[in-house]
Design an enzyme around this catalytic site. Structure first.
Site, PDB file in Angstrom:
ATOM      1  N   SER A 185      -2.615   4.807   4.234  1.00  0.00           N
ATOM      2  CA  SER A 185      -2.245   4.708   5.639  1.00  0.00           C
ATOM      3  C   SER A 185      -3.222   3.790   6.370  1.00  0.00           C
ATOM      4  CB  SER A 185      -2.200   6.119   6.250  1.00  0.00           C
ATOM      5  OG  SER A 185      -1.729   6.085   7.580  1.00  0.00           O
TER       6      SER A 185
ATOM      7  N   LYS B 274       2.824   3.323  10.078  1.00  0.00           N
ATOM      8  CA  LYS B 274       1.781   4.117   9.439  1.00  0.00           C
ATOM      9  C   LYS B 274       1.741   5.540  10.004  1.00  0.00           C
ATOM     10  CE  LYS B 274       0.059   1.042   6.586  1.00  0.00           C
ATOM     11  NZ  LYS B 274       0.084   1.211   5.117  1.00  0.00           N
TER      12      LYS B 274
ATOM     13  N   ASN C  59       0.389   1.761  -2.078  1.00  0.00           N
ATOM     14  CA  ASN C  59      -0.644   1.011  -1.378  1.00  0.00           C
ATOM     15  C   ASN C  59      -0.115  -0.284  -0.762  1.00  0.00           C
ATOM     16  OD1 ASN C  59      -3.479  -0.128  -0.944  1.00  0.00           O
ATOM     17  ND2 ASN C  59      -2.730  -1.517  -2.534  1.00  0.00           N
TER      18      ASN C  59
ATOM     19  N   LEU D 128       1.131   2.417  -9.404  1.00  0.00           N
ATOM     20  CA  LEU D 128       0.248   1.913  -8.350  1.00  0.00           C
ATOM     21  C   LEU D 128       0.854   0.649  -7.756  1.00  0.00           C
ATOM     22  CD1 LEU D 128      -3.632   1.628  -8.756  1.00  0.00           C
ATOM     23  CD2 LEU D 128      -2.321   0.088  -7.305  1.00  0.00           C
TER      24      LEU D 128
ATOM     25  N   TYR E 258       3.274  -2.165  12.853  1.00  0.00           N
ATOM     26  CA  TYR E 258       2.391  -1.669  11.803  1.00  0.00           C
ATOM     27  C   TYR E 258       1.921  -0.246  12.108  1.00  0.00           C
ATOM     28  CZ  TYR E 258      -1.671  -1.508   8.640  1.00  0.00           C
ATOM     29  OH  TYR E 258      -2.576  -1.162   7.675  1.00  0.00           O
TER      30      TYR E 258
ATOM     31  N   THR F 189     -10.534  -7.185   3.094  1.00  0.00           N
ATOM     32  CA  THR F 189      -9.338  -7.684   2.421  1.00  0.00           C
ATOM     33  C   THR F 189      -8.754  -8.857   3.222  1.00  0.00           C
ATOM     34  OG1 THR F 189      -7.886  -6.178   3.633  1.00  0.00           O
ATOM     35  CG2 THR F 189      -8.816  -5.372   1.546  1.00  0.00           C
TER      36      THR F 189
ATOM     37  N   VAL G 237     -11.668  -2.393   5.538  1.00  0.00           N
ATOM     38  CA  VAL G 237     -11.897  -2.880   4.180  1.00  0.00           C
ATOM     39  C   VAL G 237     -11.854  -4.409   4.164  1.00  0.00           C
ATOM     40  CG1 VAL G 237     -11.208  -2.663   1.764  1.00  0.00           C
ATOM     41  CG2 VAL G 237     -10.777  -0.779   3.354  1.00  0.00           C
TER      42      VAL G 237
END
Length: 270
Positions: free
Chosen positions: A152, A170, A101, A17, A166, A199, A197
């Site tokens: 993605s 992706k 990720n 991971l 970016y 983050t 998300v």
């Protein structure tokens, strides 16, 4: 030296991971460790965060390694082999799944203002390092008919001012999933849109990059936060973790959103 690989399908699965130090990656590590029968996890991060280090101290089935995926390609292959693949094999003797990720949003700038060398670094992190890890792990994944989950973005299909490096990387990742599904039919490869998300990336979009994006685009990201549309990383982590453990073959090659109907069973905690 690599130890012999067991093809025992009842053995504890081993998941590599990446981007595990924070955000979605760290949340997924925590979810997997909390399962009744947790997998063995090799957590890879550019910097081993205090939270990840603490988890490793308290969980014997978690190993951490620091790898910078911005490393020049001339050096990256050896780094992937020695620090990631060989560590997993020497510790547990197998690799069952990859959850890739890691990634970078920068550079955020219009094409007219771009330093193409910065684009090269972004593509190295967001795509070429993915290819390198997958290439190095294919032999082990074939033996267990393993899984590859690629994180993605919705930016792969929608353009935002300044997001060229970016979004394009992706989009290429989604095509990479298609390629893997065609070339490696025994390996299930799926590319996942994690949604909006909560983050550090969303924080940067609200607080830093508004000067590059248009006013309406910037307002959209401010609204995500103020309206509560933004999703906790722990929610997405359930779907990603379960996909690593049991993604069905019919998902291979697809670009799917974590919250779409056909992933409902993967969003249920076990």
């Amino acid at each position: 030296m690599r130890v012999a690989i067991s093809d025992d399908m009842t053995a504890t699965p081993v998941i590599i991971l990446t981007g595990a130090g924070r955000g979605i990656g760290l949340a997924t590590v925590k979810y997997l460790l909390a399962l009744p029968s947790p997998p063995n996890i090799l957590a890879v991060s550019r910097v081993i965060s205090p939270a990840l280090r603490s988890l490793a101290v308290n969980n014997t089935n978690l190993e951490t390694v620091a790898v910078d995926f911005a490393t020049p390609l001339s050096e990256l292959r050896a780094e992937v082999e020695s620090s990631i693949i060989n560590t997993a094999i020497s510790r547990w003797g197998r690799i069952d799944a990859l959850l890739l990720n890691h990634g970078v949003l920068d550079p955020i700038c219009k094409v007219a203002d771009a330093n193409v060398a910065d684009w090269e670094v972004a593509w190295r992190v967001n795509l070429l390092s993915f290819v390198e890890v997958v290439r190095a792990a294919i032999g082990e994944l074939r033996k267990v008919k393993g899984r590859i989950v690629l994180v993605s973005s919705g930016a792969s299909t929608a353009a935002y001012t300044g997001w060229g490096a970016y979004g394009a990387s992706k989009a290429a990742m989604n095509h990479f999933a298609l390629t893997m599904a065609r070339e490696e039919p025994d390996i299930t490869t799926v590319s996942v849109r994690p949604g909006i998300v909560d983050t550090d990336m969303q924080t940067a979009l609200r607080e830093i990059h508004g000067t590059v994006m248009g006013p309406a685009e910037h307002a959209k990201f401010l609204e995500f936060k103020s309206s509560g549309i933004i999703v906790p990383p722990e929610n997405v982590a359930v779907a990603l973790g379960n996909l690593c453990l049991r993604a069905e073959k019919d998902l291979s090659g697809q670009f799917v959103s974590w919250d779409e109907e056909n992933l409902a069973s993967y969003r249920r905690e076990k």
